[in-house]
Write a protein that holds these residues in place. Structure first.
Motif, PDB file in Angstrom:
ATOM      1  N   CYS A  99       0.853  -1.189   0.000  1.00 20.18           N
ATOM      2  CA  CYS A  99       0.000   0.000   0.000  1.00 20.18           C
ATOM      3  C   CYS A  99       0.889   1.240   0.000  1.00 20.18           C
ATOM      4  O   CYS A  99       1.809   1.354   0.810  1.00 20.18           O
ATOM      5  CB  CYS A  99      -0.912   0.008   1.221  1.00 20.18           C
ATOM      6  N   ASN A 136      -0.718   4.358  -0.187  1.00 17.64           N
ATOM      7  CA  ASN A 136      -1.630   5.474   0.067  1.00 17.64           C
ATOM      8  C   ASN A 136      -1.166   6.254   1.295  1.00 17.64           C
ATOM      9  O   ASN A 136      -0.179   5.881   1.934  1.00 17.64           O
ATOM     10  CB  ASN A 136      -3.055   4.937   0.242  1.00 17.64           C
ATOM     11  N   VAL A 137      -1.915   7.313   1.639  1.00 18.41           N
ATOM     12  CA  VAL A 137      -1.418   8.322   2.583  1.00 18.41           C
ATOM     13  C   VAL A 137      -0.763   7.790   3.860  1.00 18.41           C
ATOM     14  O   VAL A 137       0.409   8.076   4.119  1.00 18.41           O
ATOM     15  CB  VAL A 137      -2.543   9.314   2.953  1.00 18.41           C
ATOM     16  N   SER A 138      -1.497   7.011   4.663  1.00 18.16           N
ATOM     17  CA  SER A 138      -0.935   6.569   5.949  1.00 18.16           C
ATOM     18  C   SER A 138       0.323   5.741   5.741  1.00 18.16           C
ATOM     19  O   SER A 138       1.316   5.897   6.466  1.00 18.16           O
ATOM     20  CB  SER A 138      -1.946   5.741   6.737  1.00 18.16           C
ATOM     21  N   CYS A 139       0.272   4.854   4.767  1.00 16.52           N
ATOM     22  CA  CYS A 139       1.435   3.998   4.518  1.00 16.52           C
ATOM     23  C   CYS A 139       2.583   4.823   3.942  1.00 16.52           C
ATOM     24  O   CYS A 139       3.742   4.632   4.324  1.00 16.52           O
ATOM     25  CB  CYS A 139       1.050   2.848   3.597  1.00 16.52           C
ATOM     26  N   CYS A 156      -5.162   2.253  -0.666  1.00 19.46           N
ATOM     27  CA  CYS A 156      -5.454   1.887   0.724  1.00 19.46           C
ATOM     28  C   CYS A 156      -6.138   0.524   0.842  1.00 19.46           C
ATOM     29  O   CYS A 156      -7.110   0.240   0.165  1.00 19.46           O
ATOM     30  CB  CYS A 156      -6.333   2.959   1.363  1.00 19.46           C
ATOM     31  N   GLN A 157      -5.612  -0.307   1.720  1.00 20.02           N
ATOM     32  CA  GLN A 157      -6.158  -1.648   1.939  1.00 20.02           C
ATOM     33  C   GLN A 157      -6.988  -1.708   3.225  1.00 20.02           C
ATOM     34  O   GLN A 157      -7.365  -2.784   3.676  1.00 20.02           O
ATOM     35  CB  GLN A 157      -5.013  -2.663   2.028  1.00 20.02           C
ATOM     36  N   GLY A 158      -7.214  -0.545   3.835  1.00 18.62           N
ATOM     37  CA  GLY A 158      -8.034  -0.505   5.042  1.00 18.62           C
ATOM     38  C   GLY A 158      -7.294  -0.965   6.276  1.00 18.62           C
ATOM     39  O   GLY A 158      -7.920  -1.348   7.272  1.00 18.62           O
ATOM     40  N   ALA A 159      -5.980  -0.969   6.215  1.00 16.35           N
ATOM     41  CA  ALA A 159      -5.193  -1.391   7.382  1.00 16.35           C
ATOM     42  C   ALA A 159      -4.291  -0.240   7.826  1.00 16.35           C
ATOM     43  O   ALA A 159      -3.157  -0.467   8.267  1.00 16.35           O
ATOM     44  CB  ALA A 159      -4.373  -2.624   7.026  1.00 16.35           C
ATOM     45  N   CYS A 160      -4.813   0.973   7.714  1.00 17.10           N
ATOM     46  CA  CYS A 160      -4.010   2.181   7.961  1.00 17.10           C
ATOM     47  C   CYS A 160      -3.395   2.204   9.367  1.00 17.10           C
ATOM     48  O   CYS A 160      -2.312   2.764   9.558  1.00 17.10           O
ATOM     49  CB  CYS A 160      -4.860   3.429   7.766  1.00 17.10           C
ATOM     50  N   MET A 214       1.933  -1.193   5.377  1.00 16.91           N
ATOM     51  CA  MET A 214       1.483  -2.579   5.286  1.00 16.91           C
ATOM     52  C   MET A 214       1.729  -3.173   3.907  1.00 16.91           C
ATOM     53  O   MET A 214       1.931  -2.454   2.932  1.00 16.91           O
ATOM     54  CB  MET A 214      -0.001  -2.689   5.666  1.00 16.91           C
TER      55      MET A 214
HETATM   56  S1  FES Z   1      -3.125   3.906   3.686  1.00 17.83           S
HETATM   57 FE1  FES Z   1      -2.189   1.957   3.634  1.00 17.83          FE
HETATM   58  S2  FES Z   1      -3.683   0.653   4.435  1.00 17.83           S
HETATM   59 FE2  FES Z   1      -4.649   2.572   4.394  1.00 17.83          FE
END
Ligand code: FES
Length: 163
Positions: free
Chosen positions: A89, A91-94, A130-134, A139
């Motif tokens: 992932c 996306n933002v958090s990752c 995002c895989q929903g594991a932020c 992850m």
């Molecule tokens: S941003 Fe990576 S799992 Fe949500």
């Protein structure tokens, strides 16, 4: 025209029937998503037009309804893939927790870029949304198993343990 029972093996039909039971009889389209998973898993991790057409026939839905699901979601592959699928992932958090570094490390380790498969057909690497594991960022998903709070060492261990 082929009978339903001739479209797939008995094993696949059993799995599709189990999904059909979960939805109202007049909502066959609901089975497209899990049905594609069943077919993909039974076919080396990727789908073909022939498989999608057969699923459309099986569910009695228009073929484009199956195509649009298969082409919309990144969890479906429409080309041959490696024995293992690594989805990092980004996306933002990752990303804020080092996902780019992880992708670069895996690319260097495997000698491929995200979106490619190793020459020996062992691993397909992808950077995904995002895989929903932020909460566990960064992850990585390996063959549907989530690994969270990754470090480079952890990534190495995971990849080295794959056959
Ligand atoms: S941003 Fe990576 S799992 Fe949500």
């Amino acid at each position: 025209m082929l009978e339903k029972s001739e479209l797939f093996s008995q094993e696949i039909i059993k799995k599709l029937q189990a999904w059909e039971l979960r939805y109202p009889k007049d909502q066959k389209r609901s089975v497209i998503l899990p049905g594609l998973h069943v077919l993909q898993d039974e076919h080396g991790g990727f789908l073909t037009t022939e498989l999608m057409d057969k699923l459309a026939l099986y569910l009695d839905v228009p073929a484009p309804s199956v195509y649009e699901v298969a082409t919309f979601y990144s969890m479906y592959d429409l080309e041959k893939v490696g024995r293992h699928k690594l989805n990092v992932c980004t996306n933002v958090s990752c990303m804020l927790n080092g996902a780019k570094k992880i992708v670069s490390h895996i690319e260097d380790k495997l000698g491929i870029k995200a979106g490619e498969t190793t020459e020996d057909g062992r691993i397909t690497l992808r950077s995904v949304e995002c895989q929903g594991a932020c909460c566990g960022a960064p992850m990585l998903e390996v063959d549907k198993v989530f690994y969270e709070n990754l470090t480079i060492e952890k990534v190495d261990q995971i990849i080295d343990s794959l056959e």
